[in-house]
Design an enzyme around this catalytic site. Sequence first.
Site, mmCIF file in Angstrom:
data_model
loop_
_atom_site.group_PDB
_atom_site.id
_atom_site.type_symbol
_atom_site.label_atom_id
_atom_site.label_comp_id
_atom_site.label_asym_id
_atom_site.label_seq_id
_atom_site.Cartn_x
_atom_site.Cartn_y
_atom_site.Cartn_z
ATOM 1 N N SER A 1 112.850 -27.667 6.117
ATOM 2 C CA SER A 1 112.753 -26.350 6.741
ATOM 3 C C SER A 1 112.235 -26.508 8.162
ATOM 4 O O SER A 1 111.758 -27.575 8.558
ATOM 5 C CB SER A 1 111.803 -25.457 5.949
ATOM 6 O OG SER A 1 110.474 -25.889 6.173
ATOM 7 N N LYS A 2 112.320 -25.424 8.893
ATOM 8 C CA LYS A 2 111.850 -25.415 10.269
ATOM 9 C C LYS A 2 110.361 -25.762 10.311
ATOM 10 O O LYS A 2 109.892 -26.452 11.205
ATOM 11 C CB LYS A 2 112.106 -24.037 10.877
ATOM 12 C CG LYS A 2 111.890 -24.031 12.345
ATOM 13 C CD LYS A 2 112.223 -22.717 12.956
ATOM 14 C CE LYS A 2 111.178 -22.263 13.935
ATOM 15 N NZ LYS A 2 110.178 -23.200 14.362
ATOM 16 N N ARG A 3 109.659 -25.273 9.300
ATOM 17 C CA ARG A 3 108.211 -25.524 9.260
ATOM 18 C C ARG A 3 107.866 -27.018 9.163
ATOM 19 O O ARG A 3 106.882 -27.470 9.706
ATOM 20 C CB ARG A 3 107.563 -24.749 8.107
ATOM 21 C CG ARG A 3 106.776 -23.540 8.644
ATOM 22 C CD ARG A 3 106.254 -22.697 7.531
ATOM 23 N NE ARG A 3 107.358 -22.146 6.757
ATOM 24 C CZ ARG A 3 107.370 -22.062 5.432
ATOM 25 N NH1 ARG A 3 106.362 -22.498 4.727
ATOM 26 N NH2 ARG A 3 108.401 -21.522 4.810
ATOM 27 N N GLY B 1 109.507 -29.361 10.550
ATOM 28 C CA GLY B 1 109.639 -29.875 11.907
ATOM 29 C C GLY B 1 108.394 -29.568 12.719
ATOM 30 O O GLY B 1 107.837 -30.440 13.391
ATOM 31 N N ASP B 2 107.920 -28.327 12.612
ATOM 32 C CA ASP B 2 106.724 -27.927 13.366
ATOM 33 C C ASP B 2 105.506 -28.744 12.919
ATOM 34 O O ASP B 2 104.723 -29.215 13.726
ATOM 35 C CB ASP B 2 106.420 -26.430 13.150
ATOM 36 C CG ASP B 2 107.556 -25.555 13.682
ATOM 37 O OD1 ASP B 2 108.344 -26.067 14.499
ATOM 38 O OD2 ASP B 2 107.654 -24.386 13.263
#
Length: 511
Positions: A266-268, A270-271
């Site tokens: 998920s994008k999270r 990556g963050d």
Amino acid sequence: MENQEVRVRFAPSPTGGLHLGGVRTALFNYLFARKHNGKFILRIEDTDQTRFVPGAEEYIVKSLEWIGLDVDESDIKGGEYGPYRQSDRKHLYRQYAMQLVDSGNAYYAFDTPEELEAMRKKLEAEKAPVQSYGPATRLTMKNSLTMNADEVKSLLDSGAQYVIRFKMPENEKLVLKDIIRGEINADTSILDDKVLFKSDGMPTYHLANIVDDHLMKISHVIRGEEWLPSLPLHFLLYRAFGWQDTMPQFAHLPLILKPDGKGKLSKRDGDRLGFPVFPMNWTDPKTGEFSKGYKEYGFLPEAFINMMALLGWNPGNTDQEIFTKEELCQLFTLEHVNKAGSKFDPEKNKWFNKQYIEQSPASKLAPYLIEDAKAEGIDVPQDRAEQICELVKDRAKYTHDLWHESEYFFKEPQQYNEANVKKFWKAETPEILTKATEVLKGIEDFSSKNIENIVTEWINANQLSFGKVLNPMRLALAGECKGPHIFDILAQLGKEESLIRIDKAIKGITI
Ligand code: GLU
């Protein structure tokens, strides 16, 4: 089907930035098309107006361009089967919905949101085995299956809100085929009557997708695993239209998993773990949230393609990991795509990028250095940028490192690395370097090899140690003890600049 032209499509919905799953779907479609001398089509699926995000379509187009996935047919490119944006095809869909109503494969439904909610609550309370609008419930609802023709007509004439639903066959066992997964069994009794068309004149994804794949003569549908549950409905739609003979073949790609393998990337992630999840910078126009892209992070598109290709695919029987786009186009087969999800490995991706930077000709890398230097107000001509890229490329993980690793060629050191000074700048250093500058001054041919020969000879003749001369000299030239071969640095800076810097260090460094 065997001799049919290969025509595949990437069919994103412009609902946000193109995430890595979408990129991989686009890439596999592209590789498959190229492998079979077929066509790679970009179709924008924007029928759901509520999820439309301004700028998303342009972003998708630009991302495909950067990655290097050239499309054969699209809104911009044109083609025989356009328009390629579903909102521009709006006028086409109603007749197909009507065709299904007329053949008894679909029906009008007039249920209000409140009535649908009441149905849902009732089914929940009854703990009904299938809690949806479908074979088990449709005869209790307000639709053209339960109302007589006059009632339906008068409702339609009065402009009542309606949807057209697919009439899911009851208790049918389907055996479907997926190129990657083999046989897929489905039982229609647990499926629902999906909405195909709405009274605002817009089709839903399912109807538009099938109609367009048919009209665009799509031969293979290659898409993410999340669409596998829709396969039975899609098959039934082809059958209901009587298009079974030209139905595309399906291939559902595996999920991309988090680096620890636990769940979908998920994008999270990556963050949290510090890697991009979008090909290019993306700012969500609704939230204003900014996400950095692979391009801006300093990835080469070739490395990005390579790392994405190996997410779920491998050519089998080889340890080879570096593949050019051309090689991938040759080698790619859907049979070698895994069923199981593939772990995303940010460290490995960095490794790929480093390999590509190292192997790239300096002429290709130079523009990156030129651009970063320009941002600092420094103009670097192509030939000088190439010479410098040649010197520093094996130290670069990202394209921006070409600049970071070579900044000192363009700016004299403003300070000297303290730890290096402590370690290498001794009481005798100014004297040694003063003598060394005399040697440098006398060198006519200031090329790396020649400087090396002469300085080496001088060091040996004077029984000096290399470390005592070259470490502080490097510190004087670059501000810290890193970088390429010192004689390359001297040659690149040129005699005059080298002497100025050494002199400045002799005068400036105190211990
Ligand atoms: N519009 C769908 C998506 O956004 C396409 C699914 C398909 O390829 O059929 O993923």
